[in-house]
Design an enzyme around this catalytic site. Structure first.
Site, PDB file in Angstrom:
ATOM      1  N   HIS A 123       7.213  11.779   5.633  1.00  0.00           N
ATOM      2  CA  HIS A 123       7.387  10.438   5.083  1.00  0.00           C
ATOM      3  C   HIS A 123       8.703   9.874   5.634  1.00  0.00           C
ATOM      4  O   HIS A 123       9.595  10.629   6.033  1.00  0.00           O
ATOM      5  CB  HIS A 123       7.441  10.502   3.550  1.00  0.00           C
ATOM      6  CG  HIS A 123       6.116  10.748   2.901  1.00  0.00           C
ATOM      7  ND1 HIS A 123       5.907  10.604   1.553  1.00  0.00           N
ATOM      8  CD2 HIS A 123       4.916  11.119   3.432  1.00  0.00           C
ATOM      9  CE1 HIS A 123       4.637  10.876   1.267  1.00  0.00           C
ATOM     10  NE2 HIS A 123       4.017  11.199   2.389  1.00  0.00           N
ATOM     11  N   GLU A 168      11.304   8.614   4.255  1.00  0.00           N
ATOM     12  CA  GLU A 168      12.531   9.063   3.574  1.00  0.00           C
ATOM     13  C   GLU A 168      12.951  10.459   4.054  1.00  0.00           C
ATOM     14  O   GLU A 168      14.124  10.734   4.304  1.00  0.00           O
ATOM     15  CB  GLU A 168      12.323   9.143   2.048  1.00  0.00           C
ATOM     16  CG  GLU A 168      11.930   7.846   1.382  1.00  0.00           C
ATOM     17  CD  GLU A 168      10.417   7.701   1.248  1.00  0.00           C
ATOM     18  OE1 GLU A 168       9.683   7.961   2.229  1.00  0.00           O
ATOM     19  OE2 GLU A 168       9.980   7.323   0.152  1.00  0.00           O
ATOM     20  N   CYS A 216       7.787   8.665  -3.365  1.00  0.00           N
ATOM     21  CA  CYS A 216       6.818   9.518  -4.062  1.00  0.00           C
ATOM     22  C   CYS A 216       7.551  10.709  -4.692  1.00  0.00           C
ATOM     23  O   CYS A 216       8.762  10.864  -4.552  1.00  0.00           O
ATOM     24  CB  CYS A 216       5.747  10.003  -3.086  1.00  0.00           C
ATOM     25  SG  CYS A 216       6.342  11.308  -1.973  1.00  0.00           S
ATOM     26  N   CYS A 218       9.408  12.908  -2.095  1.00  0.00           N
ATOM     27  CA  CYS A 218      10.613  12.266  -1.543  1.00  0.00           C
ATOM     28  C   CYS A 218      11.699  12.080  -2.594  1.00  0.00           C
ATOM     29  O   CYS A 218      12.892  12.210  -2.289  1.00  0.00           O
ATOM     30  CB  CYS A 218      10.243  10.931  -0.909  1.00  0.00           C
ATOM     31  SG  CYS A 218       9.265  11.152   0.593  1.00  0.00           S
TER      32      CYS A 218
END
Lengths: 151, 151
Positions: free
Chosen positions: B53, B55, B83, B86
């Site tokens: 992801h 991040e 999420c 993360c």
């Protein structure tokens, strides 16, 4: 018992290797069709990467080796209850079964903490089996942190 | 307003680049002392890695560039509410401030879902600012998923 196949023993061996490298002693193996496709201990210090927990390391290694993002049908053996980050990664990877050793009331996210697999924002939950190799996993961690305090 | 420095615009630019590569359009930048030290869009498809992801990508890249695991004093700008995975990684990395664009009721873990930063198993929480660049971030995602359904 699921450990009769030796997969949790392999994860415990990874945890011991991690301790020998000065990493927090947690180990994991990822199994597909009865074969270990990735094995790793915690690598956060060696890689300067807070996300390099044993679970994420094996998920990444297996996905790279198999050339696919999702690992449906794969089973993950890890010595400690996965944390919040790893529980979500396990869900994203579509892991089929999760076997873990010791519970982690301070940081776990499966049977403690946010209990991620039971949440509405969790869109895939593995089957979970716990307590496998629990004593050995817990002793490894306790010894490691005791030696850190004494050094 | 925090976006006057253009950091959320830089994150939105990463989200647009991600869309152009066929990735879910989410982007992030990591800022230390007023300077962007890492920038990335979502890379899960390109890298066959469910953990890539935006991040986590910037946290890994910044840690590698700076040669340190923890990023105390760093501020993260991301176009969508992080999420569960993360949010925990942001906590582990000791990020100082989190600025995010649109909320994510289905998968978010800051102001939705497990609200990780408010949990007892969260041992460091960043300051959180939301709604920055929200409309543009949301439009990017809506357009992306509409085009996927129509193709």
């Amino acid at each position: 018992m699921p450990n009769s196949d030796g997969f949790m023993d392999a994860a415990l061996a990874e945890a011991k290797d991690a301790a020998a490298r000065g990493e927090v002693p947690i180990g994991a193996v990822l199994v597909v069709d009865g074969v270990i496709v990735a094995r790793s201990g915690n690598r956060t210090r060696a890689e300067n990467d807070v996300t390099a927990h044993a679970e994420i390391a094996v998920i990444r290694d297996a996905a790279a080796a198999l050339g696919q993002e999702r690992l449906s049908g794969a089973d993950l053996y890890v010595t400690l209850e996965p944390c919040t980050m790893c529980a979500a990664a396990i869900s994203f990877a579509r892991i089929r079964r999760l076997y873990y050793g010791a519970e982690d009331p301070k940081g776990g996210a499966v049977d403690n903490g946010v209990r991620f697999f039971a949440q509405p924002t969790c869109h895939h939950a593995p089957e979970v089996y716990s307590g496998l190799g629990e004593s050995e996993a817990a002793i490894l961690l306790t010894s490691f942190f005791r030696s850190k305090r004494e050094s």
